[in-house]
Design an enzyme around this catalytic site. Structure first.
Site, PDB file in Angstrom:
ATOM      1  N   ARG A 127      29.611  31.923  -9.020  1.00 34.75           N
ATOM      2  CA  ARG A 127      30.836  32.682  -8.735  1.00 34.75           C
ATOM      3  C   ARG A 127      31.260  32.499  -7.280  1.00 34.75           C
ATOM      4  NH1 ARG A 127      30.793  38.854 -10.451  1.00 34.75           N
ATOM      5  NH2 ARG A 127      29.565  39.027  -8.529  1.00 34.75           N
TER       6      ARG A 127
ATOM      7  N   LYS B  12      36.114  36.753  -5.932  1.00 33.27           N
ATOM      8  CA  LYS B  12      35.452  37.803  -5.161  1.00 33.27           C
ATOM      9  C   LYS B  12      35.701  37.577  -3.670  1.00 33.27           C
ATOM     10  CE  LYS B  12      31.412  40.739  -5.578  1.00 33.27           C
ATOM     11  NZ  LYS B  12      32.006  41.834  -6.375  1.00 33.27           N
TER      12      LYS B  12
HETATM   13  C1  LIG Z   1      31.911  42.485  -7.597  1.00 34.76           C
HETATM   14  C2  LIG Z   1      32.994  43.141  -8.378  1.00 34.76           C
HETATM   15  C3  LIG Z   1      32.771  43.683  -9.649  1.00 34.76           C
HETATM   16  C4  LIG Z   1      31.400  43.753 -10.279  1.00 34.76           C
HETATM   17  O1  LIG Z   1      30.828  42.505 -10.504  1.00 34.76           O
HETATM   18  P1  LIG Z   1      29.249  42.415 -10.762  1.00 34.76           P
HETATM   19  O2  LIG Z   1      28.982  40.955 -10.840  1.00 34.76           O
HETATM   20  O3  LIG Z   1      28.969  43.105 -12.028  1.00 34.76           O
HETATM   21  O4  LIG Z   1      28.596  43.074  -9.601  1.00 34.76           O
HETATM   22  C5  LIG Z   1      33.844  44.228 -10.325  1.00 34.76           C
HETATM   23  N1  LIG Z   1      35.075  44.259  -9.792  1.00 34.76           N
HETATM   24  C6  LIG Z   1      35.334  43.763  -8.565  1.00 34.76           C
HETATM   25  C7  LIG Z   1      36.713  43.823  -8.037  1.00 34.76           C
HETATM   26  C8  LIG Z   1      34.308  43.167  -7.835  1.00 34.76           C
HETATM   27  O5  LIG Z   1      34.565  42.674  -6.621  1.00 34.76           O
END
Ligand SMILES: *Cc1c(COP(=O)(O)O)cnc(C)c1O
Length: 344
Positions: A80, A184
């Site tokens: 990711r 992210k």
């Molecule tokens: C990191 C994040 C999540 C959760 O992702 P995980 O991989 O389950 O920790 C959900 N929404 C947003 C906007 C994020 O940045």
């Protein structure tokens, strides 16, 4: 051993022994440096500071009853981060380098890894990638700095699996249609802070955003994905503007494994009244049950529609999913999916 009251940990920063760092320049990553100070030395003209050329990850390490250390699906976080970096146009570490630095960060800070008995506590890892060369022109950075930071954290903001009240803010979005919502990047968080602050001031724990184009479908919360339970179904939104949560992906697999039906599809706001359980999901807490979900045309207004789920405690199906994931993470049950990565 670090002098920490493991039972009092929240999701907050604790200074640890080291942070790890490597810099991509002239076509290669520099040898991994282990820094005892968590202040960085780089140009005030770095692209990260001016044009938000930054992306990050979050994952956890746990100590099992057998004493062994486990990370949860680190390859997924590596992939990711590579996807986010591609979006920003900067160099990302390989999956091998990503995992090597996570492992080293855990080992150098092992005294901050909570013991098995500390329920809900873990060592949270924060891999971070920034554009770090000096620049004024708007372009993807040529040099990137990759760091792995860590901090011991507790699982819950309040008590164990306490349900929260959240609000739909129809007059704010966190991401544009076809925008950055599925990556992210730190910029998405900056864009959610204003509405989150307004919501916090009114006593809500999180904001639930709708699809920015039509405002009829549910996207996700400011920092976690949305799921709902209805009959024997696990339902979660399909949308191009939500972050692909590894927790959500894992919950879908576990739900199917436990004999539930899984639906990833468009979820309309009007369906809210038909759901039995609603929750947030993400690495920080795995599941936060939602008690009241309030829909406001303007976040600042008094006018509202209220949806209530359950009695303020975690619903039975959400609890079953939560228990499965958290037990798997600590090695209390067999890992049928090969998700656990041992740190030896
Ligand atoms: C990191 C994040 C999540 C959760 O992702 P995980 O991989 O389950 O920790 C959900 N929404 C947003 C906007 C994020 O940045």
């Amino acid at each position: 051993m670090a002098n920490i009251d493991w039972s009092k940990l929240t999701f907050s920063y604790t200074k640890t022994n080291t942070i790890l760092k490597t810099v991509y320049k002239d076509g290669a990553w520099t040898p991994i440096a282990s820094l005892t100070e968590d202040y960085l030395h780089f140009s005030a003209y770095a692209g990260a500071l001016h044009y938000a050329i930054e992306c990050f990850e979050g994952l956890k390490a746990f100590r099992g009853k057998d004493g062994r250390i486990r990370m949860f699906r680190p390859e997924e976080n590596a992939k990711r981060l590579q996807r986010s970096a591609k979006y920003l146009g900067i160099e990302a570490p390989s999956t091998e380098l990503f995992i090597e630095m996570c492992e080293r960060c855990i080992k150098e800070n092992e005294e901050f890894l909570p013991p098995y008995e500390a329920t809900g506590a873990s060592l949270y890892l924060r891999p971070t990638l920034i554009g770090s060369n000096p620049q004024l022109g708007v372009q993807s950075s040529k040099e990137s700095t990759f760091m792995v930071l860590c901090s011991p954290v507790g699982a819950y903001v309040g008590g164990a699996l306490d349900a929260v009240d959240v609000v739909i803010a129809r007059n704010y979005d966190r991401a544009a249609p076809n925008g950055s919502g599925s990556f992210k990047v730190g910029g998405n968080y900056a864009c959610s802070l204003y509405s989150l602050n307004v919501a916090h001031a009114q006593g809500y724990k999180a904001v639930l955003y709708l699809d920015p184009a039509t405002k009829t479908k549910i996207d996700e919360f400011n920092s976690s994905n949305f799921f709902a339970i209805k009959d024997n179904k696990y339902i979660t939104p399909k949308s191009d503007s939500i972050l692909p949560s590894i927790t959500n992906m894992s919950l879908e697999t576990v739900a199917a494994h436990l004999g539930m039906e899984v639906e990833r599809r468009e979820v309309f706001v009007e369906e809210l009244k038909t759901f039995e359980e609603v929750g947030e999901c993400g690495t920080a807490v795995v599941i936060t049950p939602v008690h009241k979900l309030v829909d406001k045309p303007f976040l600042e207004s008094e006018e509202e529609t209220v949806y209530t789920f359950g009695d303020g405690k975690c619903g039975p199906k959400s609890l079953r999913l939560y228990n499965f994931i958290t037990q798997l993470q600590k090695g209390d049950i067999e890992d049928p999916f090969g998700w656990v990565h041992f740190v030896e």
